[in-house]
Design a protein around this motif. Structure first.
Motif, PDB file in Angstrom:
ATOM      1  N   THR A 129      10.673 -26.527 -84.840  1.00 25.02           N
ATOM      2  CA  THR A 129       9.970 -27.820 -84.765  1.00 25.02           C
ATOM      3  C   THR A 129       9.207 -28.109 -86.058  1.00 25.02           C
ATOM      4  OG1 THR A 129       8.122 -26.674 -83.722  1.00 25.02           O
ATOM      5  CG2 THR A 129       9.714 -27.736 -82.248  1.00 25.02           C
ATOM      6  N   SER A 130       9.579 -27.389 -87.129  1.00 28.43           N
ATOM      7  CA  SER A 130       8.933 -27.662 -88.416  1.00 28.43           C
ATOM      8  C   SER A 130       9.216 -29.103 -88.829  1.00 28.43           C
ATOM      9  CB  SER A 130       9.481 -26.720 -89.499  1.00 28.43           C
ATOM     10  OG  SER A 130       8.894 -27.020 -90.765  1.00 28.43           O
ATOM     11  N   VAL A 131       8.222 -29.722 -89.446  1.00 27.13           N
ATOM     12  CA  VAL A 131       8.371 -31.104 -89.900  1.00 27.13           C
ATOM     13  C   VAL A 131       8.825 -31.101 -91.356  1.00 27.13           C
ATOM     14  CG1 VAL A 131       7.094 -33.238 -90.355  1.00 27.13           C
ATOM     15  CG2 VAL A 131       6.578 -31.876 -88.300  1.00 27.13           C
TER      16      VAL A 131
ATOM     17  N   ARG B  98       6.600 -25.338 -91.785  1.00 24.08           N
ATOM     18  CA  ARG B  98       6.161 -24.260 -90.873  1.00 24.08           C
ATOM     19  C   ARG B  98       7.196 -23.139 -90.902  1.00 24.08           C
ATOM     20  NH1 ARG B  98       1.556 -22.789 -89.535  1.00 24.08           N
ATOM     21  NH2 ARG B  98       0.983 -24.824 -88.723  1.00 24.08           N
TER      22      ARG B  98
ATOM     23  N   ASP C 201       4.053 -27.965 -84.635  1.00 25.63           N
ATOM     24  CA  ASP C 201       5.254 -27.657 -85.442  1.00 25.63           C
ATOM     25  C   ASP C 201       5.645 -26.184 -85.337  1.00 25.63           C
ATOM     26  OD1 ASP C 201       3.690 -27.354 -88.765  1.00 25.63           O
ATOM     27  OD2 ASP C 201       3.130 -26.549 -86.793  1.00 25.63           O
TER      28      ASP C 201
END
Ligand code: TA6
Length: 283
Positions: free
Chosen positions: A47-49, A57, A244
Motif C-alpha cells: 500500500t506504499s504511495v 514505504r 501506507d
C-alpha cells in the motif's frame, strides 16, 4: 519489482542479466528492489504511495539531514521526499558490475528549511551477490553544517518469526518503545516478536540478517562510517495505524538501518563525509 510498473523517467533499473538487479526510484533516491539470483531482498509495502510527494514505504529511504522527528521540517529530513537527479546511468564496468549515480543539491525548498548549500552523491554498485550503496555528503557552503543520516533499510523476510540479527550482542541500545535508560543487548541472535524501535550504538561494521522459510535469506550487512544500527518493526497495531503499511506486512519485514544518528556529523565548509552499506547474500 521491475521497472515496468513505473514511469520510465521515475526509476533507474540496474540489471546484470543473471537474476541480479536493483531498482531505484528517483523520488528520494529510494532503492525499492534488490534481487539476488531472482530472490527479492527488500520489502515494499503493497500500500506504499507513489505520488512523488510522500516518502516511499519500504526499500531504502534516505534520512538526511536529520534522522527522526525534526523541528525544521519533515521527520527523517527532506532527502527521501525530494526528486534526485540521475548523474550516471547504469554502466557496466570491466568486472561486469553495474554502477549508477544519483545526486541531490540544495534548492529554495531545502534552504527554506535548512539554510545550507550541500550536494549529496549516492552511488550504487551491483555485483553478483552484493549491492553497495555509498552516500557522500558535500558541504558546498562557506560555513560549517551539522547533520545525522541513516539508510532506512526495509529487508524482506519470509517470516519475521524465523528472523534474527547477529552482531548486536554486548551493544548498548536506546529502546524508543519502553524509554528509560540504555540497555545492553545480551543476545547473540536478536529475534523480534513485537513492536521494536531500538537504536544500537557503536555497532560493529558487520551484522548478519538471517531468516528461514521460503525463501530463506542470509544477508551480510557491512558498513562504513555508520556506527549505529536501528532495528524497527511496527508490529500489528502500528502497522494498522499507518495507511501506507499493509496490515500483514510486518510479518515479512525487518528494518535494520545503518545510521550515523547518535553523534551528529559536523562538516566544515568544503569538507565531505562518506558512508556506505554493502549487502551480500550469503546463500
Ligand atoms: O527507524 C525507526 C523509525 O524512526 C520509527 O520510529 C518509525 O517512525 C519509523 O522510523 C518510520 O518512520 P516514517 O516517518 O517513515 O513513518
Amino acid at each position: 519489482q521491475d521497472a515496468s510498473g513505473f514511469p520510465a523517467g521515475d526509476v533507474v533499473f540496474m540489471e546484470r542479466g543473471d537474476g541480479n538487479s536493483a531498482l531505484l526510484h528517483l523520488h528520494g533516491a529510494t532503492l525499492i528492489s534488490w534481487k539476488c539470483h531472482g530472490v527479492e531482498n527488500l520489502f515494499l509495502s503493497s500500500t506504499s504511495v507513489f505520488d512523488n510527494k510522500k516518502a516511499i514505504r519500504g526499500g531504502v529511504p534516505i534520512a538526511f539531514p536529520n534522522f527522526g522527528p525534526w523541528p525544521l521540517g519533515p521527520q527523517h529530513g527532506f532527502a527521501r521526499i525530494k526528486r534526485w537527479t540521475l548523474a550516471v546511468p547504469p554502466t557496466k564496468d570491466a568486472k561486469g558490475d553495474i554502477l549508477a549515480v544519483v545526486t541531490l543539491e540544495d534548492d529554495e525548498e531545502t534552504k527554506a528549511m535548512w539554510d545550507y548549500k550541500f550536494k549529496l552523491v549516492y552511488t550504487l554498485v551491483l555485483s553478483e551477490k552484493s549491492l553497495m550503496s555509498t552516500l557522500v555528503v558535500h558541504n558546498t557552503d562557506t560555513k560549517s553544517l551539522g547533520f545525522t543520516t541513516l539508510l532506512h533499510t526495509y529487508f524482506r523476510v519470509a517470516d519475521i518469526n524465523t528472523t534474527t540479527v547477529h552482531g548486536l550482542k554486548g551493544l548498548k541500545y536506546t529502546d524508543k518503545i519502553t524509554g528509560g535508560q540504555d540497555v545492553v543487548e545480551a543476545r547473540d541472535l536478536v529475534a523480534v516478536d513485537r513492536n521494536y524501535d531500538r537504536v544500537y550504538k557503536d555497532a560493529p561494521n558487520v551484522t548478519v540478517l538471517s531468516s528461514s522459510g521460503e525463501p530463506a535469506r542470509k544477508i551480510e550487512i557491512k558498513t562504513f562510517n555508520f556506527p549505529d544500527v536501528v532495528v524497527w518493526n511496527p508490529w500489528d497495531v502500528k502497522a494498522k495505524e499507518m495507511g501506507d503499511f499493509d496490515d500483514e506486512g510486518y510479518k515479512e519485514m525487518l528494518c535494520v538501518e545503518a545510521g550515523k544518528v547518535v553523534n551528529p556529523v559536523t562538516l566544515t565548509a568544503g569538507a565531505q563525509f562518506e558512508c556506505s552499506q554493502t549487502f551480500t547474500s550469503m546463500l
